[in-house]
Design an enzyme around this catalytic site. Structure first.
Site, PDB file in Angstrom:
ATOM      1  N   SER A 200     -28.507 -66.681  30.521  1.00  0.00           N
ATOM      2  CA  SER A 200     -27.937 -68.007  30.758  1.00  0.00           C
ATOM      3  C   SER A 200     -26.442 -67.916  31.060  1.00  0.00           C
ATOM      4  O   SER A 200     -25.827 -68.904  31.424  1.00  0.00           O
ATOM      5  CB  SER A 200     -28.212 -68.937  29.591  1.00  0.00           C
ATOM      6  OG  SER A 200     -27.834 -68.360  28.396  1.00  0.00           O
TER       7      SER A 200
ATOM      8  N   GLU B 207     -23.705 -73.430  24.308  1.00  0.00           N
ATOM      9  CA  GLU B 207     -24.295 -73.231  25.642  1.00  0.00           C
ATOM     10  C   GLU B 207     -23.443 -73.898  26.718  1.00  0.00           C
ATOM     11  O   GLU B 207     -23.009 -73.261  27.673  1.00  0.00           O
ATOM     12  CB  GLU B 207     -25.716 -73.813  25.664  1.00  0.00           C
ATOM     13  CG  GLU B 207     -26.350 -73.900  27.048  1.00  0.00           C
ATOM     14  CD  GLU B 207     -26.910 -72.566  27.526  1.00  0.00           C
ATOM     15  OE1 GLU B 207     -27.766 -72.010  26.827  1.00  0.00           O
ATOM     16  OE2 GLU B 207     -26.487 -72.090  28.584  1.00  0.00           O
TER      17      GLU B 207
ATOM     18  N   ASP C 181     -20.836 -72.055  29.636  1.00  0.00           N
ATOM     19  CA  ASP C 181     -21.175 -72.267  31.054  1.00  0.00           C
ATOM     20  C   ASP C 181     -19.987 -72.893  31.788  1.00  0.00           C
ATOM     21  O   ASP C 181     -19.632 -72.478  32.900  1.00  0.00           O
ATOM     22  CB  ASP C 181     -22.385 -73.203  31.198  1.00  0.00           C
ATOM     23  CG  ASP C 181     -23.680 -72.575  30.685  1.00  0.00           C
ATOM     24  OD1 ASP C 181     -23.678 -71.368  30.377  1.00  0.00           O
ATOM     25  OD2 ASP C 181     -24.686 -73.302  30.585  1.00  0.00           O
TER      26      ASP C 181
END
Ligand SMILES: *[C@@H]1O[C@H](CO)[C@@H](O)[C@H](O)[C@H]1NC(C)=O
Ligand SMILES: *[C@@H]1O[C@H](CO)[C@@H](O)[C@H](O)[C@H]1NC(C)=O
Ligand SMILES: *[C@@H]1O[C@H](CO)[C@@H](O)[C@H](O)[C@H]1NC(C)=O
Ligand SMILES: *[C@@H]1O[C@H](CO)[C@@H](O)[C@H](O)[C@H]1NC(C)=O
Ligand SMILES: *[C@@H]1O[C@H](CO)[C@@H](O)[C@H](O)[C@H]1NC(C)=O
Ligand SMILES: *[C@@H]1O[C@H](CO)[C@@H](O)[C@H](O)[C@H]1NC(C)=O
Length: 670
Positions: free
Chosen positions: A587, A309, A313
């Site tokens: 996301s 994650e 990002d």
């Protein structure tokens, strides 16, 4: 903390004559409506046990907040872009001094000597220690022990309590009360129990594959854009949305903020990405750390806490804004952080670190962090962060991206209102807050809200809206995709991929909040959606704690609709523990938008203007600066979910960025 000295001689004199003060008329202030499922009521607290009493003081004019926000973010307002300072925001909502004085007087007259009272720095609450006997007399209640059903926690609380009628409007909330707290000076037996809850998690899924070959490009598409339908890279994103390479010298005050929890990036994976996917960023480029409450910075690539994650990002945002920097807000210690993806706590310790007053202020019946939901510091467990809760230690970045969310239904409405109110306060100061809409269509994560398919109601068919996407004062970002045979010149569709198992219907989440009503800025867009894209499902019209056993319908027609906007969230190339991997999810769309807004802020700042702040009013008034998505649905809850249609829809919102138009519009505003 400030210890309040005995303030007025006259009060003392009055006290000595009324040794047994005639009790003020008490009224019921708060009452538990149904037994808390997780807490088992036990023995009465002994009268000599000492309780830490906190009186949350009502913030004034909170209902005015949305108007203040619109005044600075509605493009038609004269004050557009003239944001408030943090100090201005604090004083706008501070409790009225006279009311605070009246409460202190009542306590003093009731035998709580003023010298025992502590008034918090931000003036949001009064605190003192009292014996159970004193507290039961003050609040006309009885205190009991409550043991948590799934853990070893024991708390003190009551079923309801009373306050003098004339003071009740000025007091938001008292703890221990309906909300429970720990008792002091009392040992409590602890029998560890297994935790079973699982309510929030980073919204990512991966498929692993070997390093990409070179693909042959279709006509009119440059070679580096050949694989954008199945391998999304920074050049693909730039081409898709016409995002230029940054040209300005980076403004030192315009770093992009990423919120991360429960997952850490690995330096090795970043360097592999710079080497293989985006060589324009030099080796050794890592985000600037702003670590909160004992969080670590990064982990070795083979750590189980590197789930990808944070890596993706950071990789994607850095690639789009470099040489502008990415600022990493990593929250919570090594015990809470991994647990956070398995239980329910999001954002409060982060907000505390940005706005010290949030640590303690009361709003909507919640004061400071909620021990049932949030981490508590110092964390006395072995390996826990032993420092004090960090309050107001970092300056918020102009844009903050958080790729985390959970079912709104899994959080109490008042907790959510208070947190949403804090997002509003940040927006009033010109910060843009972006949250992902979620990845399970009209459902929540599998097992959320106690249902295997993440849906609500006795038959698990009611749609389960996401939070913070339901907060009207933040911007919710949905996901889109290109199909494999498409390229950057094709229109995108709703992100919807079969990632197997519980993620077979992985799709852009959207829907309508049950806690927040449709805000004015999207009313027309939502009405228009029901007119042209009416989903034909039965619906209900209720706000708050909807009883899903009784309500007839699948979604709430009164609620705030989300997402607001969307961006690509499929086939993102990345490295995880050294292996080339593809990632999916809203996301990814969220930090992508954060990069877009950061680039536009860069230009506004260079032109001597303010940041763009809260985007929704501008975007709903100017949907032509977005690329409308009209193909696809967001399935979930045994339904096809909602459909993407012309105009706003609860699948992809208003659409994806059309960078040149967006920039032109936002630079034209004052
Ligand atoms: C209140 O506290 C002050 C300071 O400790 C003390 O001097 C005073 O006697 C106390 N008053 C009463 C009524 O207990
Ligand atoms: C986090 O930092 C602490 C202190 O530096 C260290 O002992 C611990 O091993 C780190 N945890 C991880 C997961 O890297
Ligand atoms: C991670 O890699 C290091 C060496 O780079 C090794 O010593 C360690 O055992 C590995 N840990 C795991 C959990 O595989
Ligand atoms: C809804 O029904 C279920 C099953 O009968 C029950 O466990 C639950 O407590 C009910 N919820 C409410 C809010 O009444
Ligand atoms: C539209 O979406 C469907 C899936 O809902 C997909 O199969 C189809 O390829 C998409 N069409 C275009 C033109 O993108
Ligand atoms: C995916 O959606 C289809 C159609 O609504 C449904 O039959 C299937 O059970 C869903 N799968 C999962 C894992 O939710």
């Amino acid at each position: 903390m400030i210890f309040v000295k005995v303030a007025a001689v006259s009060v003392l004199a009055a006290l000595s004559v009324t040794a047994a003060p005639s009790p003020a008329r008490h009224v019921l202030h708060e009452k538990r409506h149904r037994p808390s499922g997780d807490w088992v009521k036990g023995a009465r607290i002994e009268s000599s046990a000492v309780l830490p009493i906190r009186i949350g003081l009502t913030q004034t004019d909170l209902h005015m907040g949305p108007d203040y926000l619109m005044d600075v973010s509605d493009p038609r307002s004269e004050n557009y872009g003239q944001y408030f300072s943090m100090e201005q925001v604090h004083s706008m909502f501070a409790p009225v001094e006279d009311h605070v004085h009246a409460i202190k007087e009542w306590l003093h007259e009731s035998g709580i000597n003023m010298s025992r009272l502590v008034h918090s720095d931000n003036k949001g609450w009064l605190a003192f220690d009292a014996t159970t006997e004193e507290a039961e007399r003050l609040f006309q209640t009885e205190y009991y022990e409550h043991e948590h059903a799934q853990s070893d926690r024991v708390r003190v609380g009551c079923d309801g309590y009373h306050l003098p009628e004339h003071l009740a409007p000025h007091i938001d909330y008292i703890t221990p009360g309906v909300k429970m707290t720990q008792a002091v000076k009392r040992t409590i037996k602890r029998t560890p129990k297994r935790k079973t809850k699982r309510s929030s998690q980073a919204l990512h899924t991966t498929t692993e594959m070997s390093l990409p070959e070179k693909w042959s490009a279709p006509e009119g598409v440059s070679p580096e854009l050949a694989g954008c339908g199945f391998n999304m890279t920074p050049p693909c994103i730039r081409a898709l949305y016409d995002i230029p390479l940054p040209t300005n010298k980076p403004n030192p005050k315009n770093g992009l903020g990423l919120y991360e929890q429960g997952d850490y990036f690995a330096k090795k994976d970043l360097d592999l990405y710079w080497k293989n996917v985006y060589p324009e960023v030099p080796q050794g480029t890592y985000p600037k750390p702003q670590l909160i409450d004992g969080a670590n910075y990064s982990v070795p690539a083979n750590s189980s806490l590197n789930t990808g994650e944070s890596n993706i990002d950071i990789q994607m945002t850095t690639s789009l804004i470099y040489p502008q920097e990415v600022i990493l807000y990593q929250v919570d210690d090594q015990l809470y952080e991994p647990a956070e993806v398995a239980t329910t706590n999001l954002f409060n310790t982060f907000l505390d670190a940005l706005d010290g007053s949030y640590c303690t202020y009361s709003a909507y019946g919640e004061t400071g962090n909620d021990p049932d939901i949030d981490p508590i510091y110092p964390d006395q467990r072995e390996g826990g962060y032993k420092g004090e809760l960090q309050c107001g230690v970092y300056k918020p970045t102009n844009v903050i991206s958080a790729s985390y969310g959970q079912a709104e239904a899994d959080l109490p409405p008042k907790y959510v209102e208070r947190q949403c109110n804090e997002f509003m306060k940040l927006a009033m100061q010109g910060h843009t807050l972006l949250f992902c809409s979620g990845d399970f269509g009209v459902a929540s994560l599998p097992d959320d809200s106690g249902h295997k398919n993440g849906c609500l109601g006795p038959e698990s068919r009611i749609f389960n809206p996401q939070y913070p996407s339901g907060c009207p004062w933040a911007t919710s970002v949905g996901g889109t995709m290109l199909y494999n045979d498409q390229n950057v010149n094709d229109p995108e569709s709703v992100m919807q991929v079969d990632l197997g198992g519980a993620a077979a219907n992985f799709s852009s989440a959207g829907g309508f909040s049950n806690y927040f009503e449709t805000p004015w800025y999207q009313k027309l867009a939502v009405e228009e959606y029901f007119r042209i894209g009416d989903p034909q499902y039965p619906y209900y019209e209720e706000l708050g704690l909807v009883d899903f056993n009784k309500t007839k319908g699948l979604y709430n027609r009164l609620g705030r609709g989300f997402p607001d906007i969307s961006a690509n969230g499929a086939f993102f190339s990345s490295f995880l523990d050294g292996k080339f991997t593809h990632f999916y999810g809203t996301s990814l769309a969220t930090p992508l938008w954060a990069a877009v807004v950061t680039l536009i802020n860069e230009e506004r700042l260079a032109a001597g203007k303010s940041t763009v702040g809260f985007l929704n009013p501008v975007l709903y008034a100017n949907p032509h600066v977005l690329k409308d998505i009209t193909n696809g649905t967001n399935l979930g809850c045994d339904s096809d979910g909602f459909s993407a249609v012309e105009g706003w829809d609860p699948v992809t919102g208003l659409g994806t960025p059309d960078f040149p138009k967006l920039k032109e519009l936002l630079l034209s505003l004052p």
